[in-house]
Design an enzyme around this catalytic site. Structure first.
Site, PDB file in Angstrom:
ATOM      1  N   LYS A  38       0.855  -1.386  -0.087  1.00  0.00           N
ATOM      2  CA  LYS A  38       0.083  -0.030   0.011  1.00  0.00           C
ATOM      3  C   LYS A  38       0.733   1.169  -0.022  1.00  0.00           C
ATOM      4  O   LYS A  38       2.205   1.189   0.127  1.00  0.00           O
ATOM      5  CB  LYS A  38      -0.769  -0.075   1.160  1.00  0.00           C
ATOM      6  N   ARG A 136     -10.317  -0.213  15.272  1.00  0.00           N
ATOM      7  CA  ARG A 136     -10.038   0.424  13.913  1.00  0.00           C
ATOM      8  C   ARG A 136     -11.100   0.132  12.814  1.00  0.00           C
ATOM      9  O   ARG A 136     -11.940   0.758  12.485  1.00  0.00           O
ATOM     10  CB  ARG A 136      -8.713   0.583  13.374  1.00  0.00           C
ATOM     11  N   TYR A 264      12.943  31.287   6.343  1.00  0.00           N
ATOM     12  CA  TYR A 264      11.707  32.254   6.546  1.00  0.00           C
ATOM     13  C   TYR A 264      11.636  32.426   8.127  1.00  0.00           C
ATOM     14  O   TYR A 264      12.023  31.708   8.788  1.00  0.00           O
ATOM     15  CB  TYR A 264      10.523  31.193   6.106  1.00  0.00           C
ATOM     16  N   MET A 313       8.944  24.990   1.377  1.00  0.00           N
ATOM     17  CA  MET A 313       8.301  23.785   0.542  1.00  0.00           C
ATOM     18  C   MET A 313       9.311  23.053  -0.207  1.00  0.00           C
ATOM     19  O   MET A 313       8.962  21.678  -0.530  1.00  0.00           O
ATOM     20  CB  MET A 313       7.200  24.743  -0.308  1.00  0.00           C
TER      21      MET A 313
HETATM   22  C1  LIG Z   1      -0.305  -1.799   6.745  1.00  0.00           C
HETATM   23  C2  LIG Z   1      -0.825  -3.149   7.303  1.00  0.00           C
HETATM   24  C3  LIG Z   1      -0.134  -4.238   7.470  1.00  0.00           C
HETATM   25  C4  LIG Z   1       1.530  -4.075   7.313  1.00  0.00           C
HETATM   26  O1  LIG Z   1       1.957  -3.868   8.944  1.00  0.00           O
HETATM   27  P1  LIG Z   1       3.720  -3.668   8.778  1.00  0.00           P
HETATM   28  O2  LIG Z   1       4.037  -3.323   9.959  1.00  0.00           O
HETATM   29  O3  LIG Z   1       4.291  -2.674   8.010  1.00  0.00           O
HETATM   30  O4  LIG Z   1       4.283  -4.941   8.706  1.00  0.00           O
HETATM   31  C5  LIG Z   1      -0.465  -5.435   7.937  1.00  0.00           C
HETATM   32  N1  LIG Z   1      -1.791  -5.851   8.106  1.00  0.00           N
HETATM   33  C6  LIG Z   1      -2.974  -4.503   7.902  1.00  0.00           C
HETATM   34  C7  LIG Z   1      -4.149  -4.820   8.015  1.00  0.00           C
HETATM   35  C8  LIG Z   1      -2.153  -3.162   7.626  1.00  0.00           C
HETATM   36  O5  LIG Z   1      -3.012  -2.255   7.444  1.00  0.00           O
END
Ligand SMILES: *Cc1c(COP(=O)(O)O)cnc(C)c1O
Length: 374
Positions: A38, A136, A264, A313
């Site tokens: 991701k 979550r 700045y 920036m």
């Molecule tokens: C991002 C994520 C992971 C990966 O976690 P890491 O700590 O980067 O290995 C695994 N499971 C879920 C549900 C996640 O959102």
């Protein structure tokens, strides 16, 4: 290694393969490996990383959103892709691109059943997520019967896996909490599979879960940060190699005399006659303002130059008064030697935030294209 001539994120595929092999060595032979790619593969390059891992025969990929999965399909990925956090808006695209959604509320479950049925799907692969304490995403334990009931009413879907996510797998002070999560997941998933009436893959652990809780690997593990070279502790990070190095060059050097300011809001006042180097990277590139005013640094050769004044920036200024360097010289933000974990900690954040924030305008350079056979 040739020096960079502009801000560049170098991505080392040999390091990726070494991390992959290290993490795999922690698993039993039969345990499946899901690579989390991701957020552009944690700020690197999702297409390159996923294609490389696909050649190494990784079992699964995961992304957060449907659009990320579509991008991977367009980049030639044919391995199954789990979408961790789909929204109820573009679910038909998931089917079009053969992406497997995580279903985590009754609303999204019903919505997906309806769309899959409309599209005449049979046994479309989905993943059921339970909440075991992170609070979550995921069904609550008391929704289990309802979920099974909804699933058994339709032949459009078939459950591929049931999973949950640990809240503090990297934190051994929270071991008791994690062990409780593992116990709850075990009973929930057993119960779920029993009621469902057919076997499904079970998975719980992220990277730190893999390293700290070998008893909780179940059928598959989901690794993100470990693949990119960070283990969340010094000890574990020793066995991993950061795959990305963020490098840049000195654009200009100013000699600023004592009492004059830099940047700045005149946030840095030179305490002595100073040599100040300007580097073409700023908060728009993911070097947040919390790295300014001495919190962050770059390395030049083996020397550390602190970031002085506010992060702009597109630029930062660093103090090179005591460093022999000239315009055009290479500087390093993080890499194998000065890890993103260390620089992130100095600015009160974590490696995850620093590496995933590196903007897409920064050039990616891929080193070591060929997969090493395992
Ligand atoms: C991002 C994520 C992971 C990966 O976690 P890491 O700590 O980067 O290995 C695994 N499971 C879920 C549900 C996640 O959102």
């Amino acid at each position: 290694m040739p020096k960079v001539t502009e801000t560049t994120l170098e991505i080392n595929l040999e390091a990726l393969s070494s991390n992959y092999n290290f993490l795999k060595s922690k698993l039993q032979k039969k345990t499946l490996f899901l690579a989390v790619v991701k957020a552009f593969a944690y700020g690197s390059d999702a297409a390159v990383i996923a294609n490389f891992l696909q050649k190494l025969n990784v079992d699964y990929f995961a992304v957060a959103y449907i659009n990320e999965g579509i991008a991977l399909r367009k980049a030639g990925i044919t391995t199954p892709i789990l979408v961790l956090h789909p929204q109820a808006t573009n679910l038909s695209l998931a089917i079009k691109y053969c992406l497997e959604p995580s279903l985590y509320t009754l609303k999204i479950l019903k919505e997906f059943v309806s769309i899959a049925s409309d599209l005449n799907q049979k046994n479309y692969p989905v993943h059921i997520k339970f909440n075991t304490g992170l609070n979550r995403l995921g069904f609550e334990s008391n929704e289990l019967d309802l979920v099974v009931e909804q699933l058994s009413k339709t032949s459009a879907l078939k459950v591929k896996s049931v999973f949950s996510h640990l809240a503090a797998s990297e934190d051994l002070d929270e071991k008791l909490f994690t062990l409780n999560q593992i116990t709850l997941y075990k009973s929930l998933s057993n119960n779920f599979v029993e009621n469902l009436g057919y076997p499904v893959t079970r998975h719980l652990c992220n990277t730190s879960g893999v390293l700290n809780y070998p008893e909780a690997h179940f059928d598959m593990v989901r690794c993100g940060i470990g693949l990119y070279g960070y283990g969340n502790t010094k000890k574990e990070s020793k066995n991993l190699r950061p795959i990305a190095s963020l490098k840049s060059v000195i654009s200009q050097i100013h000699l600023v005399s004592k009492g004059n300011s830099v940047g700045y809001n005149r946030a840095f006042m030179c305490p002595q006659d100073s040599k100040i180097a300007t580097i073409p990277i700023g908060h728009a590139d993911g070097i947040g303002r919390h790295f300014g005013n001495g919190a962050g640094f770059v390395s030049i050769g083996s020397k550390k130059a602190p970031i002085v004044g506010n992060v702009c920036m597109d630029m930062i200024m660093v103090d090179v008064t005591n460093i022999g360097c000239k315009e055009g010289d290479e500087v390093v933000f993080f890499g194998p030697k000065f890890s993103a974990e260390t620089s992130a900690a100095a600015a009160n954040t974590i490696s995850y935030e620093l590496i995933t924030g590196i903007s897409q305008r920064i050039k990616r350079e891929i080193l070591g294209e060929r997969p090493i056979n395992t």
